[in-house]
Design a protein around this motif. Structure first.
Motif, short mmCIF file in Angstrom:
data_model
loop_
_atom_site.label_atom_id
_atom_site.label_comp_id
_atom_site.label_asym_id
_atom_site.label_seq_id
_atom_site.Cartn_x
_atom_site.Cartn_y
_atom_site.Cartn_z
N GLY A 67 0.80 -1.22 0.00
CA GLY A 67 0.00 0.00 0.00
C GLY A 67 0.83 1.27 0.00
N VAL A 68 2.14 1.13 0.19
CA VAL A 68 3.05 2.27 0.24
C VAL A 68 3.82 2.42 -1.06
CG1 VAL A 68 5.00 3.29 1.49
CG2 VAL A 68 3.27 1.98 2.75
N PHE A 69 4.32 1.30 -1.57
CA PHE A 69 5.09 1.27 -2.81
C PHE A 69 4.41 0.33 -3.80
CE2 PHE A 69 8.14 1.96 0.67
CZ PHE A 69 8.61 3.22 0.30
N ASP A 70 4.68 0.52 -5.07
CA ASP A 70 4.11 -0.30 -6.13
C ASP A 70 4.67 -1.72 -6.04
OD1 ASP A 70 3.54 -1.61 -8.55
OD2 ASP A 70 3.72 0.22 -9.74
N ALA A 71 3.88 -2.63 -5.53
CA ALA A 71 4.35 -4.00 -5.31
C ALA A 71 4.74 -4.68 -6.61
CB ALA A 71 3.27 -4.82 -4.59
N GLY A 72 4.00 -4.42 -7.70
CA GLY A 72 4.34 -5.03 -8.98
C GLY A 72 5.69 -4.56 -9.49
N ALA A 73 5.94 -3.26 -9.39
CA ALA A 73 7.22 -2.71 -9.84
C ALA A 73 8.36 -3.19 -8.95
CB ALA A 73 7.16 -1.19 -9.85
N MET A 74 8.11 -3.27 -7.64
CA MET A 74 9.15 -3.75 -6.73
C MET A 74 9.47 -5.22 -7.01
SD MET A 74 10.13 -1.16 -5.03
CE MET A 74 11.40 -2.22 -4.46
N THR A 75 8.44 -6.02 -7.25
CA THR A 75 8.66 -7.43 -7.54
C THR A 75 9.43 -7.60 -8.84
OG1 THR A 75 6.67 -8.06 -6.31
CG2 THR A 75 7.51 -9.66 -7.92
N ALA A 76 9.10 -6.81 -9.85
CA ALA A 76 9.81 -6.89 -11.13
C ALA A 76 11.28 -6.51 -10.95
CB ALA A 76 9.15 -5.99 -12.17
#
Length: 193
Positions: A67-76
């Protein structure tokens, strides 16, 4: 016994866009990596663990901060760092904890790198976190060019930024506004590249 070194703790506001600081840090890391290892080990008595050993904790932090950072972008970003070929050369000396809190300034210039408690042998990508904790896009480009790291090492270095930043954010953001701001900057800069 340690001697006192005069200076102020470095900040992104003070040194973030400093080309001389970026070049100085690249020179420091180049010199550190060139030091003979002679089979020695660092402060923890071990060779530094590879990035992959932080996988479970980093994925848990990505989930916790969705909810704080873009989880999809972080995972990529994380998946890309883990997929990059591992350091295939002899282990070199790494500072191991290179962030703004371990840099001093004097007269508005970088003056010292301190706290070698995490010194160890390993993949120098772990020290590239400083590019994301301290530097602007402009100074980061100078740092990268001056350091001359290959694409795989840079990719792994980008992975170290969320591996350390996300976990620090989970642990300290609620109680330390300074850490919250620093880790948010680190994570955002790593996503930007």
């Amino acid at each position: 016994m340690s001697r006192w070194i005069e200076g102020e703790t470095a900040t992104a506001e003070g040194l973030g866009d400093s080309v001389p600081a970026a070049r100085g840090l690249a020179g420091f890391l180049t010199a550190l990596a060139a030091c003979p290892t002679d089979g020695g080990v660092g402060g923890g008595g071990e060779v530094r663990a590879p990035l992959a050993e932080r996988d479970a904790a980093t994925r848990a932090a990505i989930t916790a901060l969705a909810g704080v950072f873009d989880a999809g972008a972080m995972t990529a970003l994380w998946d890309g760092a883990l997929a990059a070929p591992a350091w295939g050369r002899a282990a070199v000396w790494c500072h191991g904890d290179l962030h703004t809190g371990n840099l001093l300034t004097a007269g508005g210039e970088l003056s010292a790198v301190i706290d070698f408690g995490e010194l160890g042998l390993g993949d120098p990508a772990c020290d590239l976190t400083i590019a994301f904790t301290l530097m602007s896009a402009r100074s980061r480009a100078v740092f990268r060019t001056t350091l001359g790291v290959d694409e795989d090492t840079w990719t792994r270095g980008r992975g170290w930024a969320p591996a350390t930043g996300l976990n620090a954010h989970v642990t300290y953001a609620a109680t330390s506004p300074r850490v919250a701001a620093q880790t948010a900057r680190q994570i955002t800069a790593a996503l930007a590249g």
